[in-house]
Motif scaffolding. Structure first.
Motif, PDB file in Angstrom:
ATOM      1  N   GLU A  62       0.851  -1.187   0.000  1.00 32.41           N
ATOM      2  CA  GLU A  62       0.000   0.000   0.000  1.00 32.41           C
ATOM      3  C   GLU A  62       0.889   1.240   0.000  1.00 32.41           C
ATOM      4  OE1 GLU A  62      -2.540   1.498   3.446  1.00 32.41           O
ATOM      5  OE2 GLU A  62      -3.967   0.420   2.184  1.00 32.41           O
ATOM      6  N   SER A  63       0.665   2.119  -0.968  1.00 29.17           N
ATOM      7  CA  SER A  63       1.452   3.340  -1.100  1.00 29.17           C
ATOM      8  C   SER A  63       0.629   4.535  -0.656  1.00 29.17           C
ATOM      9  CB  SER A  63       1.879   3.541  -2.544  1.00 29.17           C
ATOM     10  OG  SER A  63       2.575   2.413  -3.008  1.00 29.17           O
ATOM     11  N   LEU A  64       1.268   5.480   0.000  1.00 25.63           N
ATOM     12  CA  LEU A  64       0.603   6.683   0.475  1.00 25.63           C
ATOM     13  C   LEU A  64       0.862   7.841  -0.468  1.00 25.63           C
ATOM     14  CD1 LEU A  64       1.514   6.418   4.260  1.00 25.63           C
ATOM     15  CD2 LEU A  64      -0.625   5.758   3.153  1.00 25.63           C
ATOM     16  N   SER A  65      -0.072   8.759  -0.519  1.00 25.84           N
ATOM     17  CA  SER A  65       0.041   9.924  -1.382  1.00 25.84           C
ATOM     18  C   SER A  65       1.198  10.809  -0.924  1.00 25.84           C
ATOM     19  CB  SER A  65      -1.260  10.717  -1.351  1.00 25.84           C
ATOM     20  OG  SER A  65      -1.087  11.936  -2.005  1.00 25.84           O
ATOM     21  N   VAL A  66       1.977  11.294  -1.868  1.00 29.35           N
ATOM     22  CA  VAL A  66       3.090  12.196  -1.573  1.00 29.35           C
ATOM     23  C   VAL A  66       2.575  13.604  -1.319  1.00 29.35           C
ATOM     24  CG1 VAL A  66       5.254  13.137  -2.507  1.00 29.35           C
ATOM     25  CG2 VAL A  66       4.608  10.794  -3.004  1.00 29.35           C
ATOM     26  N   ASP A  67       1.386  13.917  -1.857  1.00 28.43           N
ATOM     27  CA  ASP A  67       0.818  15.261  -1.748  1.00 28.43           C
ATOM     28  C   ASP A  67       0.166  15.536  -0.400  1.00 28.43           C
ATOM     29  OD1 ASP A  67       1.622  15.608  -4.372  1.00 28.43           O
ATOM     30  OD2 ASP A  67      -0.281  14.892  -5.175  1.00 28.43           O
ATOM     31  N   GLY A  68       0.213  14.597   0.512  1.00 31.68           N
ATOM     32  CA  GLY A  68      -0.337  14.816   1.844  1.00 31.68           C
ATOM     33  C   GLY A  68      -1.824  14.552   1.967  1.00 31.68           C
TER      34      GLY A  68
END
Length: 125
Positions: A62-68
């Motif tokens: 699962e990857s998290l958004s870099v844009d917050g």
């Protein structure tokens, strides 16, 4: 039959439409990073609701958004047990009465598994 056939065209092989006069939807690049250090970008419409997580194309984590962008926390429903659902239909007093009736029938041999009542029937006879 020859009059109805299409000549000079491969059906399904090529499209006769061109891209002139078509406006494409506005797009944006959304960045994600997984816990294993993989970084990637996904192209999405500017009108789309951007998800906070995305599956990493390399490792599947699962990857998290870099844009917050953060994940919305949904309120958890309390767990309903069988007892809770039963109390929605009957009161405790009603349940005690039903239990007493059923126990009397069971002890009298009118209900329940036959192997529990074999000895009683022979004794009564």
């Amino acid at each position: 039959m020859a009059e109805r056939t299409l000549r000079g065209a491969r059906l399904g092989g090529q499209s006769f439409e061109d891209e002139r006069g078509i406006e494409f939807a506005a797009r944006q690049q959304v960045g994600y990073a997984c816990e294993n250090g993989h970084r990637f970008e996904i192209t999405m419409s500017t009108e789309a609701e951007i998800p906070a997580t995305w599956e990493c194309p390399r490792c599947g984590a699962e990857s998290l958004s870099v844009d917050g962008i953060t994940k919305e926390e949904k309120p958890e429903k309390p767990v309903r047990t069988h007892w809770d659902m039963l109390l929605e239909r009957r009161s405790e007093k009603e349940l005690e009465e039903i239990l007493t009736e059923r126990l009397e029938l069971l002890r009298g041999g009118e209900i329940g598994p036959a192997h529990l009542h074999r000895g009683r029937r022979k004794a009564k006879a």
